[in-house]
Design a protein around this motif. Sequence first.
Motif, PDB file in Angstrom:
ATOM      1  N   SER A  28       0.982  -1.260   0.168  1.00  0.00           N
ATOM      2  CA  SER A  28       0.082   0.085   0.178  1.00  0.00           C
ATOM      3  C   SER A  28       0.757   1.389   0.034  1.00  0.00           C
ATOM      4  N   GLY A  29       2.131   1.072   0.370  1.00  0.00           N
ATOM      5  CA  GLY A  29       3.086   2.240   0.563  1.00  0.00           C
ATOM      6  C   GLY A  29       2.744   3.037   1.725  1.00  0.00           C
ATOM      7  N   MET A  30       2.128   2.383   2.635  1.00  0.00           N
ATOM      8  CA  MET A  30       1.555   3.317   3.847  1.00  0.00           C
ATOM      9  C   MET A  30       2.673   2.905   5.017  1.00  0.00           C
ATOM     10  N   LEU A  31       2.854   3.888   5.718  1.00  0.00           N
ATOM     11  CA  LEU A  31       3.544   3.812   7.154  1.00  0.00           C
ATOM     12  C   LEU A  31       2.566   3.600   8.234  1.00  0.00           C
ATOM     13  N   ILE A  32       2.436   2.070   8.501  1.00  0.00           N
ATOM     14  CA  ILE A  32       1.435   1.832   9.218  1.00  0.00           C
ATOM     15  C   ILE A  32       1.433   2.287  10.816  1.00  0.00           C
ATOM     16  N   GLY A  33       2.844   2.222  11.494  1.00  0.00           N
ATOM     17  CA  GLY A  33       3.079   2.849  12.738  1.00  0.00           C
ATOM     18  C   GLY A  33       4.379   3.490  12.761  1.00  0.00           C
ATOM     19  N   THR A  36       8.655   7.851  17.685  1.00  0.00           N
ATOM     20  CA  THR A  36      10.220   8.456  18.008  1.00  0.00           C
ATOM     21  C   THR A  36      10.469   9.076  19.475  1.00  0.00           C
ATOM     22  N   VAL A  37      11.580   9.258  19.720  1.00  0.00           N
ATOM     23  CA  VAL A  37      11.938   9.668  20.876  1.00  0.00           C
ATOM     24  C   VAL A  37      12.472  11.240  20.725  1.00  0.00           C
ATOM     25  N   ASP A  38      12.753  11.616  19.446  1.00  0.00           N
ATOM     26  CA  ASP A  38      13.166  13.041  19.235  1.00  0.00           C
ATOM     27  C   ASP A  38      12.304  13.460  17.954  1.00  0.00           C
ATOM     28  N   SER A  39      12.081  14.775  17.894  1.00  0.00           N
ATOM     29  CA  SER A  39      11.210  15.262  16.800  1.00  0.00           C
ATOM     30  C   SER A  39      12.127  15.068  15.575  1.00  0.00           C
ATOM     31  N   HIS A  40      11.320  14.724  14.497  1.00  0.00           N
ATOM     32  CA  HIS A  40      11.958  14.617  13.061  1.00  0.00           C
ATOM     33  C   HIS A  40      11.010  15.241  12.097  1.00  0.00           C
ATOM     34  N   PRO A  41      11.576  15.818  11.026  1.00  0.00           N
ATOM     35  CA  PRO A  41      10.754  16.555  10.254  1.00  0.00           C
ATOM     36  C   PRO A  41       9.668  15.729   9.654  1.00  0.00           C
ATOM     37  N   SER A  42       8.537  16.349   9.237  1.00  0.00           N
ATOM     38  CA  SER A  42       7.477  15.553   8.898  1.00  0.00           C
ATOM     39  C   SER A  42       7.811  14.989   7.480  1.00  0.00           C
ATOM     40  N   GLU A  43       8.621  15.773   6.794  1.00  0.00           N
ATOM     41  CA  GLU A  43       8.879  15.401   5.158  1.00  0.00           C
ATOM     42  C   GLU A  43       9.582  14.054   5.256  1.00  0.00           C
ATOM     43  N   VAL A  44      10.442  13.815   6.007  1.00  0.00           N
ATOM     44  CA  VAL A  44      11.163  12.534   6.586  1.00  0.00           C
ATOM     45  C   VAL A  44      10.207  11.477   6.721  1.00  0.00           C
ATOM     46  N   MET A  45       9.266  11.872   7.478  1.00  0.00           N
ATOM     47  CA  MET A  45       8.273  10.602   7.729  1.00  0.00           C
ATOM     48  C   MET A  45       7.586  10.319   6.736  1.00  0.00           C
ATOM     49  N   ASP A  46       7.132  11.324   5.662  1.00  0.00           N
ATOM     50  CA  ASP A  46       6.155  11.186   4.726  1.00  0.00           C
ATOM     51  C   ASP A  46       6.869  10.298   3.528  1.00  0.00           C
ATOM     52  N   MET A  47       8.378  10.567   3.575  1.00  0.00           N
ATOM     53  CA  MET A  47       8.958   9.777   2.499  1.00  0.00           C
ATOM     54  C   MET A  47       9.444   8.415   3.069  1.00  0.00           C
ATOM     55  N   LEU A  48       9.413   8.103   4.404  1.00  0.00           N
ATOM     56  CA  LEU A  48      10.018   6.758   4.866  1.00  0.00           C
ATOM     57  C   LEU A  48       9.183   5.482   4.105  1.00  0.00           C
ATOM     58  N   ALA A  50       7.904   5.339   1.144  1.00  0.00           N
ATOM     59  CA  ALA A  50       8.168   5.265  -0.263  1.00  0.00           C
ATOM     60  C   ALA A  50       9.747   4.697  -0.421  1.00  0.00           C
ATOM     61  N   ALA A  51      10.481   5.207   0.275  1.00  0.00           N
ATOM     62  CA  ALA A  51      11.927   5.063   0.139  1.00  0.00           C
ATOM     63  C   ALA A  51      12.257   3.423   0.724  1.00  0.00           C
ATOM     64  N   THR A  52      11.605   2.945   1.789  1.00  0.00           N
ATOM     65  CA  THR A  52      11.470   1.587   2.210  1.00  0.00           C
ATOM     66  C   THR A  52      11.171   0.781   0.894  1.00  0.00           C
ATOM     67  N   ALA A  53      10.069   1.186   0.358  1.00  0.00           N
ATOM     68  CA  ALA A  53       9.488   0.218  -0.733  1.00  0.00           C
ATOM     69  C   ALA A  53      10.501   0.112  -1.853  1.00  0.00           C
ATOM     70  N   GLU A  54      11.020   1.404  -2.297  1.00  0.00           N
ATOM     71  CA  GLU A  54      12.250   1.397  -3.320  1.00  0.00           C
ATOM     72  C   GLU A  54      13.457   0.620  -2.793  1.00  0.00           C
ATOM     73  N   MET A  55      13.877   0.516  -1.406  1.00  0.00           N
ATOM     74  CA  MET A  55      14.749  -0.126  -1.278  1.00  0.00           C
ATOM     75  C   MET A  55      14.914  -1.702  -1.423  1.00  0.00           C
ATOM     76  N   PHE A  56      13.565  -2.247  -1.181  1.00  0.00           N
ATOM     77  CA  PHE A  56      13.083  -3.526  -1.072  1.00  0.00           C
ATOM     78  C   PHE A  56      12.542  -4.218  -2.515  1.00  0.00           C
ATOM     79  N   GLN A  57      11.845  -3.096  -3.126  1.00  0.00           N
ATOM     80  CA  GLN A  57      11.095  -3.740  -4.202  1.00  0.00           C
ATOM     81  C   GLN A  57      11.385  -2.785  -5.322  1.00  0.00           C
ATOM     82  N   GLY A  58      12.517  -2.099  -5.438  1.00  0.00           N
ATOM     83  CA  GLY A  58      12.829  -1.282  -6.746  1.00  0.00           C
ATOM     84  C   GLY A  58      12.918  -2.302  -7.652  1.00  0.00           C
ATOM     85  N   SER A  59      13.077  -2.057  -9.054  1.00  0.00           N
ATOM     86  CA  SER A  59      13.079  -2.983  -9.868  1.00  0.00           C
ATOM     87  C   SER A  59      14.551  -3.551 -10.117  1.00  0.00           C
TER      88      SER A  59
END
Length: 135
Positions: A28-33, A36-48, A50-59
């Motif tokens: 689904s490309g969703m971050l299910i859960g 964090t213990v520190d604050s992280h930029p929302s842009e990083v969370m939004d991309m996590l 997609a980046a994980t899917a590319e790492m594991f399932q890129g062509s």
Amino acid sequence: MSDLDSVLQRAIQSIPECVAGGYVDLESGMLIGIKTVDSHPSEVMDMLAAATAEMFQGSNVVAIERMFKKARGVEDDGSHYFQEMIVNSDNLIHVFIRSKRSQEQVACFVCRRSANMGMVLTKVRQALPEIEAQV
């Protein structure tokens, strides 16, 4: 999902110098859960996810998996060859581990670079079954 949040929180507390943990559904490309213990930029969370899917399932990754299976005489049954990936940055260790229950889900943990890599991997692997049980 509050149960998943609790399990992720316990995992973060048990993994050495862990600052974040998440669970990604590759289909689904969703971050299910995420916890964090520190604050992280929302842009990083939004991309996590997609980046994980590319790492594991890129062509290219899928093509390499097929080549490794063929070279080792393993039948291509649709399962994935790569189960864990570690990405080291200047300050952090990022561990990605594919679910044993669902090949389309990946747990992600981020630890400070000063953490003992062996202990990080051991604790991540120990945390996975409890995380899987909540999804």
